[in-house]
Design an enzyme around this catalytic site. Structure first.
Site, PDB file in Angstrom:
ATOM      1  N   ARG A 125      40.557  48.404  25.671  1.00 35.05           N
ATOM      2  CA  ARG A 125      41.552  49.057  26.507  1.00 35.05           C
ATOM      3  C   ARG A 125      42.230  50.062  25.581  1.00 35.05           C
ATOM      4  O   ARG A 125      42.807  49.689  24.572  1.00 35.05           O
ATOM      5  CB  ARG A 125      42.549  48.042  27.051  1.00 35.05           C
ATOM      6  CG  ARG A 125      41.852  46.943  27.888  1.00 35.05           C
ATOM      7  CD  ARG A 125      42.837  46.220  28.776  1.00 35.05           C
ATOM      8  NE  ARG A 125      42.312  44.954  29.281  1.00 35.05           N
ATOM      9  CZ  ARG A 125      41.578  44.834  30.381  1.00 35.05           C
ATOM     10  NH1 ARG A 125      41.252  45.884  31.073  1.00 35.05           N
ATOM     11  NH2 ARG A 125      41.176  43.652  30.779  1.00 35.05           N
ATOM     12  N   CYS A 126      42.098  51.362  25.900  1.00 43.77           N
ATOM     13  CA  CYS A 126      42.459  52.396  24.923  1.00 43.77           C
ATOM     14  C   CYS A 126      43.751  53.111  25.299  1.00 43.77           C
ATOM     15  O   CYS A 126      43.805  53.857  26.292  1.00 43.77           O
ATOM     16  CB  CYS A 126      41.311  53.397  24.826  1.00 43.77           C
ATOM     17  SG  CYS A 126      41.658  54.770  23.732  1.00 43.77           S
ATOM     18  N   SER A 158      39.391  52.478  34.334  1.00 45.61           N
ATOM     19  CA  SER A 158      38.487  53.196  33.429  1.00 45.61           C
ATOM     20  C   SER A 158      37.875  54.400  34.127  1.00 45.61           C
ATOM     21  O   SER A 158      37.683  55.457  33.532  1.00 45.61           O
ATOM     22  CB  SER A 158      37.349  52.292  32.981  1.00 45.61           C
ATOM     23  OG  SER A 158      37.866  51.104  32.468  1.00 45.61           O
ATOM     24  N   SER A 201      32.912  45.074  37.264  1.00 43.98           N
ATOM     25  CA  SER A 201      34.125  44.256  37.381  1.00 43.98           C
ATOM     26  C   SER A 201      33.774  42.946  38.058  1.00 43.98           C
ATOM     27  O   SER A 201      33.083  42.951  39.083  1.00 43.98           O
ATOM     28  CB  SER A 201      35.179  44.982  38.218  1.00 43.98           C
ATOM     29  OG  SER A 201      36.235  44.091  38.519  1.00 43.98           O
ATOM     30  N   ASP A 203      35.788  41.286  39.672  1.00 49.52           N
ATOM     31  CA  ASP A 203      36.710  41.079  40.799  1.00 49.52           C
ATOM     32  C   ASP A 203      36.117  41.445  42.160  1.00 49.52           C
ATOM     33  O   ASP A 203      36.627  41.013  43.185  1.00 49.52           O
ATOM     34  CB  ASP A 203      37.993  41.898  40.585  1.00 49.52           C
ATOM     35  CG  ASP A 203      38.703  41.520  39.294  1.00 49.52           C
ATOM     36  OD1 ASP A 203      38.456  40.413  38.785  1.00 49.52           O
ATOM     37  OD2 ASP A 203      39.501  42.332  38.790  1.00 49.52           O
ATOM     38  N   ARG A 247      42.454  39.431  39.952  1.00 52.75           N
ATOM     39  CA  ARG A 247      43.632  40.316  40.098  1.00 52.75           C
ATOM     40  C   ARG A 247      44.163  40.241  41.518  1.00 52.75           C
ATOM     41  O   ARG A 247      44.408  39.142  41.995  1.00 52.75           O
ATOM     42  CB  ARG A 247      43.272  41.762  39.751  1.00 52.75           C
ATOM     43  CG  ARG A 247      43.653  42.126  38.346  1.00 52.75           C
ATOM     44  CD  ARG A 247      43.351  43.582  38.086  1.00 52.75           C
ATOM     45  NE  ARG A 247      42.607  43.714  36.856  1.00 52.75           N
ATOM     46  CZ  ARG A 247      43.164  43.792  35.663  1.00 52.75           C
ATOM     47  NH1 ARG A 247      44.473  43.766  35.534  1.00 52.75           N
ATOM     48  NH2 ARG A 247      42.419  43.897  34.581  1.00 52.75           N
ATOM     49  N   GLU A 302      44.184  34.206  41.407  1.00 50.51           N
ATOM     50  CA  GLU A 302      45.331  34.431  40.510  1.00 50.51           C
ATOM     51  C   GLU A 302      46.400  35.326  41.142  1.00 50.51           C
ATOM     52  O   GLU A 302      47.561  35.264  40.760  1.00 50.51           O
ATOM     53  CB  GLU A 302      44.874  34.998  39.158  1.00 50.51           C
ATOM     54  CG  GLU A 302      44.216  36.353  39.241  1.00 50.51           C
ATOM     55  CD  GLU A 302      43.764  36.894  37.890  1.00 50.51           C
ATOM     56  OE1 GLU A 302      44.104  36.313  36.853  1.00 50.51           O
ATOM     57  OE2 GLU A 302      43.061  37.917  37.885  1.00 50.51           O
ATOM     58  N   HIS A 336      38.624  32.911  31.056  1.00 44.40           N
ATOM     59  CA  HIS A 336      37.568  33.867  30.699  1.00 44.40           C
ATOM     60  C   HIS A 336      36.153  33.283  30.688  1.00 44.40           C
ATOM     61  O   HIS A 336      35.202  34.029  30.482  1.00 44.40           O
ATOM     62  CB  HIS A 336      37.896  34.535  29.356  1.00 44.40           C
ATOM     63  CG  HIS A 336      39.036  35.510  29.502  1.00 44.40           C
ATOM     64  ND1 HIS A 336      40.333  35.090  29.606  1.00 44.40           N
ATOM     65  CD2 HIS A 336      39.050  36.862  29.616  1.00 44.40           C
ATOM     66  CE1 HIS A 336      41.116  36.155  29.752  1.00 44.40           C
ATOM     67  NE2 HIS A 336      40.363  37.240  29.762  1.00 44.40           N
ATOM     68  N   ARG A 339      34.108  35.281  32.919  1.00 43.96           N
ATOM     69  CA  ARG A 339      33.664  36.641  32.589  1.00 43.96           C
ATOM     70  C   ARG A 339      32.428  36.673  31.693  1.00 43.96           C
ATOM     71  O   ARG A 339      31.800  37.716  31.536  1.00 43.96           O
ATOM     72  CB  ARG A 339      34.798  37.387  31.877  1.00 43.96           C
ATOM     73  CG  ARG A 339      35.857  37.916  32.784  1.00 43.96           C
ATOM     74  CD  ARG A 339      36.047  39.408  32.648  1.00 43.96           C
ATOM     75  NE  ARG A 339      36.399  39.842  31.336  1.00 43.96           N
ATOM     76  CZ  ARG A 339      37.627  40.189  30.958  1.00 43.96           C
ATOM     77  NH1 ARG A 339      38.629  40.126  31.815  1.00 43.96           N
ATOM     78  NH2 ARG A 339      37.862  40.605  29.752  1.00 43.96           N
TER      79      ARG A 339
HETATM   80  O1  F6P Z   1      39.536  42.746  36.127  1.00 46.92           O
HETATM   81  C1  F6P Z   1      38.838  41.699  35.549  1.00 46.92           C
HETATM   82  C2  F6P Z   1      39.758  40.600  35.093  1.00 46.92           C
HETATM   83  O2  F6P Z   1      38.963  39.561  34.562  1.00 46.92           O
HETATM   84  C3  F6P Z   1      40.710  40.072  36.161  1.00 46.92           C
HETATM   85  O3  F6P Z   1      40.090  39.192  37.059  1.00 46.92           O
HETATM   86  C4  F6P Z   1      41.770  39.448  35.299  1.00 46.92           C
HETATM   87  O4  F6P Z   1      43.002  39.440  35.959  1.00 46.92           O
HETATM   88  C5  F6P Z   1      41.824  40.361  34.091  1.00 46.92           C
HETATM   89  O5  F6P Z   1      40.597  41.063  34.064  1.00 46.92           O
HETATM   90  C6  F6P Z   1      42.036  39.657  32.775  1.00 46.92           C
HETATM   91  O6  F6P Z   1      42.145  40.626  31.801  1.00 46.92           O
HETATM   92  P1  F6P Z   1      42.141  40.310  30.232  1.00 46.92           P
HETATM   93  O7  F6P Z   1      40.732  40.040  29.826  1.00 46.92           O
HETATM   94  O8  F6P Z   1      42.686  41.545  29.616  1.00 46.92           O
HETATM   95  O9  F6P Z   1      42.981  39.094  30.032  1.00 46.92           O
END
Ligand code: F6P
Length: 418
Positions: A125-126, A158, A201, A203, A247, A302, A336, A339
């Site tokens: 994240r820049c 982005s 994403s 999401d 999100r 969330e 995470h 992810r």
């Molecule tokens: O946008 C993807 C996401 O994983 C969201 O679901 C979550 O709210 C956010 O990013 C978490 O971000 P970070 O990895 O910066 O904690």
């Protein structure tokens, strides 16, 4: 040949590597010289440093640095095969990837990428890219490398940055020429920047596309986790509150609830209709117990909230279940784990098809047409104007904040009916 670069930006997701691989291979197949930009916009702002700019063709060795983004088991292969691009073949030179962010890649450099999770070329994240001066430096680095086509894989933030860079391009070039950072010839030959977006994403929150890269894999991860929770919940006859990401989008929570047969769920787009959501929830959960269920699973997105937009927290739900229903209740925040990991087959395929389409789109782009973003609608890969999709996505959050939930859903999907 045209010089094309690809970068991944914002939060990572499974399938980004498959997208990078597809862009690299399709770009090469279409006769382009292809570059990867490591660490997202951050890498584009940092560039390669003056020593690398001078010795453009003399970089690299077989000695990987710990800063390489490639995990050990792949690093040797990655470094050795970089020789196909501007980098030297194994053993030549002393440099590593450490201070290089814009890297010419060859066909073999992305071998095996499709099945690996996260993003091997890195993301960040820049903060600098949010400032005009940061974007100007990014523009300078693109011009230095002769790159005028960029494919960006990331979320709405982005992609907004990408479109802003393209909009400001003439200004940046004029300023860089004025400062003497670029020559009159560079100014002429790089008069336009072509940008194409790919939505990466978990999401699945982008308007106008049925599925974003990474969402299916994250959903699968959530289902696996809930399946595991379910067996222990059954053993102990317990209740579990499971918080999932997304999100302000409830797609992951909703689909996970369907796929796992959860007892109840909370999502931002359909908050409970009554202020007394506790009683409605308890009556459903109590009925399920009376019907013989030994476990209770409640999924919370969330971004969930009540009808007055007050956030509903997992702990709050836990207290209700404990106090009103006497259930032995635990909270699990999946975090995470959602992810990471290897992409599901669907995300590999989606990213590959969309990556290939992104290359076609970037090669067909003209200054008078808006930047496209690649999506999928009714199983067909399509293009739509990037900023239209981003704006609608951002308007969803506004509609939710104004409690106009139907509008939120119809912004995401024009065919939505209540
Ligand atoms: O946008 C993807 C996401 O994983 C969201 O679901 C979550 O709210 C956010 O990013 C978490 O971000 P970070 O990895 O910066 O904690």
């Amino acid at each position: 040949p045209k010089r094309l670069a690809v970068l991944t930006s914002g939060g990572d997701c499974s399938g980004m590597n498959a997208a990078v691989r597809a862009v690299v291979k399709m770009g090469i197949a279409r006769g382009c010289e292809v570059y990867v930009v490591r660490e997202g916009w951050e890498g584009l702002v940092r560039g390669n440093g003056p020593e690398h700019d001078v010795k453009e063709t003399q970089v690299h060795s077989g000695t990987p640095s710990t800063a390489d983004p490639i995990p050990n088991r792949r690093r040797g292969n990655f470094v050795a095969t970089y020789g196909e691009g501007e980098l030297l073949k194994e053993g030549e030179g002393e440099q590593t990837l450490k201070d290089r962010y814009i890297i010419r890649v060859g066909w073999d450099d992305v071998r095996g990428f499709a099945s690996l999770g996260g993003t091997l070329i890195g993301t960040a994240r820049c903060a600098a890219f949010r400032e005009v001066e940061g974007r100007r430096t990014a523009a300078l680095n693109l011009v230095k490398h002769g790159i005028d086509a960029l494919v960006v894989c990331g979320g709405d933030g982005s992609l907004t940055g990408a479109d802003r860079l393209r909009d400001e391009w003439p200004e940046h070039l004029a300023a860089l020429k004025e400062r003497g950072d670029i020559s009159a010839e560079q100014f002429e030959t790089h008069s336009h920047l072509n940008i194409v977006g790919l939505v990466g994403s978990i999401d699945n929150d982008m308007a106008g596309t049925d599925m974003t890269i990474g969402a299916t894999t994250a959903l699968h991860r959530i289902c696996e986790a809930i399946d595991s929770i379910s067996s222990t919940a059954s053993s102990h006859s317990r209740a579990f509150i499971v918080e999932v990401m997304g999100r302000n989008c409830g797609w992951l929570a909703l689909m996970a609830a369907i796929a796992t047969g959860a007892d109840y769920m909370f999502i931002p787009e359909r908050p409970p209709t009554s202020e007394d959501w506790q009683s409605s929830m308890c009556s459903v959960l109590d009925r399920h117990r009376k019907e013989g269920k030994r476990k209770t699973i409640v999924i919370i997105a969330e971004g969930a909230h009540d009808c007055n937009l007050k956030p509903i927290s997992p702990d709050e739900v836990k207290d209700v279940l404990t106090e009103r229903l006497g259930l032995d209740t635990r909270v699990t925040t999946l975090g995470h784990t959602q992810r990471g990991g290897a992409p599901a087959a669907y995300d590999r395929i989606l990213a590959t098809l969309q990556g290939a389409e992104a290359v076609e789109a970037v090669l067909e782009a003209t200054p008078d047409k808006p930047s496209p973003v690649i999506g999928i609608q009714e199983n067909k890969i399509m293009r739509q104007p990037l900023m239209e999709a981003v704006k609608k996505t951002q308007d969803v959050a506004k509609a939710i904040a104004e409690k106009d939930f139907n509008r939120a859903l119809s912004l995401r999907d024009p065919e939505f009916e209540d």
